[in-house]
Write an enzyme that holds these catalytic residues in place. Structure first.
Site, mmCIF file in Angstrom:
data_model
loop_
_atom_site.group_PDB
_atom_site.id
_atom_site.type_symbol
_atom_site.label_atom_id
_atom_site.label_comp_id
_atom_site.label_asym_id
_atom_site.label_seq_id
_atom_site.Cartn_x
_atom_site.Cartn_y
_atom_site.Cartn_z
ATOM 1 N N GLU A 145 25.714 23.286 -72.120
ATOM 2 C CA GLU A 145 25.717 24.547 -71.368
ATOM 3 C C GLU A 145 26.688 24.531 -70.183
ATOM 4 O OE1 GLU A 145 21.613 25.516 -70.473
ATOM 5 O OE2 GLU A 145 21.369 26.423 -72.430
ATOM 6 N N GLU B 203 19.374 25.938 -79.612
ATOM 7 C CA GLU B 203 18.109 25.724 -78.902
ATOM 8 C C GLU B 203 17.317 27.021 -78.854
ATOM 9 O OE1 GLU B 203 18.370 24.331 -74.877
ATOM 10 O OE2 GLU B 203 20.003 22.960 -75.331
HETATM 11 C C1 GLA Z 1 18.712 24.762 -71.711
HETATM 12 C C2 GLA Z 1 19.186 23.334 -71.815
HETATM 13 C C3 GLA Z 1 18.120 22.378 -72.209
HETATM 14 C C4 GLA Z 1 16.795 22.707 -71.587
HETATM 15 C C5 GLA Z 1 16.447 24.135 -71.902
HETATM 16 C C6 GLA Z 1 15.101 24.534 -71.348
HETATM 17 O O1 GLA Z 1 18.981 25.515 -72.801
HETATM 18 O O2 GLA Z 1 20.312 23.171 -72.621
HETATM 19 O O3 GLA Z 1 18.539 21.094 -71.845
HETATM 20 O O4 GLA Z 1 16.881 22.531 -70.226
HETATM 21 O O5 GLA Z 1 17.402 24.977 -71.335
HETATM 22 O O6 GLA Z 1 14.783 25.852 -71.681
#
Ligand code: GLA
Ligand code: ZN
Length: 675
Positions: free
Chosen positions: A150, A308
């Site tokens: 991210e 995710e």
């Molecule tokens: C993000 C991150 C993860 C985690 C999630 C929690 O997407 O990439 O590492 O912290 O949020 O929702």
């Protein structure tokens, strides 16, 4: 295709074995096997463990995890671990630390915390990635590279300031050009030496907030520069990975409509788009759908990965509601319906300490598989296995495109006037939602993408018209296309300099109108929008353009205020097509009517033939001669949906005609039954 070994929609998620004793790993494998999981994202935040100090590396644990995954027949989505620098690095090389918007130098903490222009960060990153790539290049578990995590945020340190000046030199060639682009004669800002230019933040051009600047041109260029700086970090890692493993795809997880990074520019450097979807509990299903489509559009419709999502709950929203039984499955298929070729979770096992200990996971703190959440994950896993490769690489066909542009987003919201409440995503979503409720698929495209294969192209609040866009849209309309744009469009060029001679600038001829003024309505105030033919009255809010026709037909006019009777909606016949102008931010009823009218005119039929009940989403993916129609019930109640043919639900093999009944949060994937 994510990887040649992949013959189904991938299923799995973020796995953090480094937080657990090794005995737990076998159990993790056993349990995730019960859910038919086949891919694990590993090593995301492991830099401090892989490199305990400047000169020592320790890959022993990662070796074991990689071997275990292979032995268990799982694929590794191997992260490069550069998303958080180790504490020792921050202590010894403080240039890795960012300076925030207020000019404060950060200390070690959080994550995604490195300055993208820090020489130390770049040096240590490349040395780590070299070692990782060399070590695992032939590892049989390696399926995909996951660079950092991210990417995001911004930095205002001295290194960034120096790099910004270099970036400007490359972009503009001379200070004279910079001064011109930023209109620096305003408030006597003329720059005579490059090092007079400083970063635009709360110490310089900004007044308390990120979007409140005295110099839009400077702040806009800084956003571009910051996005490019992070992209340079990505490219640096990618080039190393490609050198060692040219055939392994490289991705990094995006965040949907994430403002700081111009993902359309990033997409060209990435093999496969992946993103993390965390809809807030009350956010409309169509907003999440739009994010999926935005991600699919980044590589012109190429399937993406859902990297995710939470299986049950997040920890970081204000109110972390549980996903209701069936809701996780529904959201997973929503991603698939919009073009995802994977369903992945954050996280496999719930951690015991720090801020994510109450974030949902496939395996909860109780440690076994006898939980509601796990059982739902397992059911979905079985279904994805059963679907096999049917949907892999299938495309989403769309005849309607909405233009989305990051520069426009930045510039629009940096604008001082006409309204602080004007938000790009809100306006884009209005148009998206109108077609979504008609069960008409939409592509979100960039201003650079080709538009020839669409019937309708919509550019909501396209404040900034970039070079070539107007001509492209003129050609599109001339040859029969329908173009729609709105208030506050065609105002500035790429430097945020006003195009003089009458709004909407380069779009004026195509639209056959001249916008003389724009009125901003305070919250709660509306103007009536009266349809000239039907007489129906709708409401417009936020902004009202006061315009004169120059050949266009008046479709609706304002009903009150001193501009009562002036055009509020126009359409201009242009060649074989039409160009529409919507002069205010309209209510839902108007939007609904507009989308229905345009689709009817262009013979775009709703999927399944008719508009479905509220909360029912219909989408389609196609692969070769096969068409799969998804019906998603976002309601908490049972719903009946009319269908136009005989279909078979490929998840259950049940055959339906005329109507289907969906239980709350139900999902059907229908294929036409050929009798
Ligand atoms: C993000 C991150 C993860 C985690 C999630 C929690 O997407 O990439 O590492 O912290 O949020 O929702
Ligand atoms: Zn910096």
């Amino acid at each position: 295709m994510i990887h040649e070994k992949v013959t189904k929609l991938l299923y799995g998620g973020d796995y953090n074995p480094e937080q657990w004793p090794e005995e737990t790993w076998e159990e993790d494998m056993r349990i995730t096997n019960l859910a038919d999981m086949d891919i694990m994202t590993i090593n995301v935040f492991s830099w401090a463990m892989l490199q305990p100090n400047e000169s020592a590396f320790d890959f022993s644990q990662l070796d074991k995890v990689m071997d275990l995954l292979h032995q268990e027949n799982r694929l590794a989505c191997l992260a490069t671990a550069t998303a958080v620098h180790p504490a020792w690095m921050a202590k010894k090389y403080p240039d890795v630390l960012r300076v925030d918007f207020d000019g404060k130098k950060r200390k070690f903490g959080l994550r995604h915390n490195s300055c993208p222009n820090s020489p130390s960060y770049r040096r240590f990153t490349s040395s780590l990635v070299e070692k990782l790539a060399a070590r695992y290049q032939h590892h049989p578990a390696l399926a995909l590279w996951h660079v950092s995590n991210e990417f995001g945020g911004d930095c205002y340190c001295e290194k960034c300031e120096e790099a910004f000046r270099i970036w400007l030199k490359e972009k503009y060639g001379s200070l004279a050009e910079v001064n011109k682009a930023w209109n620096t004669r305003f408030w006597g800002h003329v720059f005579y030496e490059w090092d007079e230019i400083v970063v635009p933040n709360n110490l310089s051009e900004h007044l308390g907030s990120y979007d409140y600047t005295a110099f839009q041109g400077i702040s806009l260029d800084y956003r571009r520069f910051n996005s490019d700086s992070m992209l340079d970090c990505f490219k640096m890692e990618r080039d190393i990975l490609k050198h060692w493993t040219p055939d392994i795809h490289v991705t990094t997880n995006f965040m949907g409509a994430y403002k700081p990074l111009d993902y359309q520019k990033w997409a060209g450097e990435i093999d496969i788009i992946s993103w993390d979807s965390y809809p807030a509990v009350n956010s409309p299903a169509s907003l999440n759908a739009m994010n999926h489509d935005l991600m699919r559009g980044l590589k012109q419709g190429q399937p993406f990965m859902l990297m995710e999502q939470t299986p049950s709950v997040t920890n970081w929203h204000s109110y972390n509601a549980l996903k209701r039984p069936g809701e996780m499955r529904l959201q997973s298929y929503q991603a698939v319906a919009h073009g995802a070729d994977s369903v992945m979770f954050f996280q496999i096992r719930r951690s015991i300490g720090a801020c994510e200990k109450f974030h949902g996971a496939v395996i909860d703190h109780v440690g076994h598989e006898h939980t509601r959440v796990f059982q739902e994950c397992a059911q979905l896993g079985r279904e994805l296995t059963q679907l096999g490769d049917l949907l892999v690489d299938a495309i989403v066909p769309a005849k309607v495109a909405i233009v989305f542009d990051w520069d426009n987003w930045w510039a629009l919201e940096l604008s001082s006037g006409p309204s602080r409440d004007l938000k790009y995503i809100d306006e884009v979503w209005k148009y998206y939602h109108a077609f979504y409720t008609q069960n008409v698929p939409v592509d979100l495209i960039s201003v650079k993408d080709s538009v020839n294969h669409y019937s309708i192209v919509i550019a909501p609040v396209l404040y900034m018209t970039k070079k070539g866009f107007a001509e492209k849209i003129e050609k599109f309309t001339e040859s029969g296309g329908t173009f729609v744009t709105t208030f506050f469009s065609g105002i500035v060029d790429e430097h945020d300099l006003v195009i003089t001679g009458g709004y909407p600038g380069e779009l004026r001829r195509l639209l056959g109108i001249w916008v003389e003024e724009t009125d901003a309505l305070p919250p709660g105030k509306i103007n009536q929008i009266k349809m000239t033919e039907e007489g129906t009255v709708y409401e417009g809010a936020l902004l009202c353009d006061l315009l004169h026709t120059e050949g266009a037909l008046v479709v609706a006019e304002y009903g009150s205020d001193f501009y009562k009777g002036m055009p509020a909606v126009t359409k201009n016949a242009y060649g074989k097509g039409e160009a529409w102008y919507i002069a205010s931010s309209m209510d839902e009823a108007f939007m609904d009517n507009l989308a229905a009218t345009l689709c009817k005119k262009r013979q775009i039929k709703p999927l399944l033939g008719v508009k479905a009940p509220a909360g029912i989403e219909v989408m389609q993916r196609q692969k070769k001669e096969n068409t799969y129609t998804f019906i998603l019930n976002h309601n908490e109640t049972e719903q009946k949906v009319q269908i136009d043919k005989q279909y078979r639900n490929i998840l259950t093999n049940a055959v339906f005609e005329q109507e289907v009944i969906l239980i709350p949060y139900d999902v059907l994937i229908l294929q036409e039954e050929l009798s």
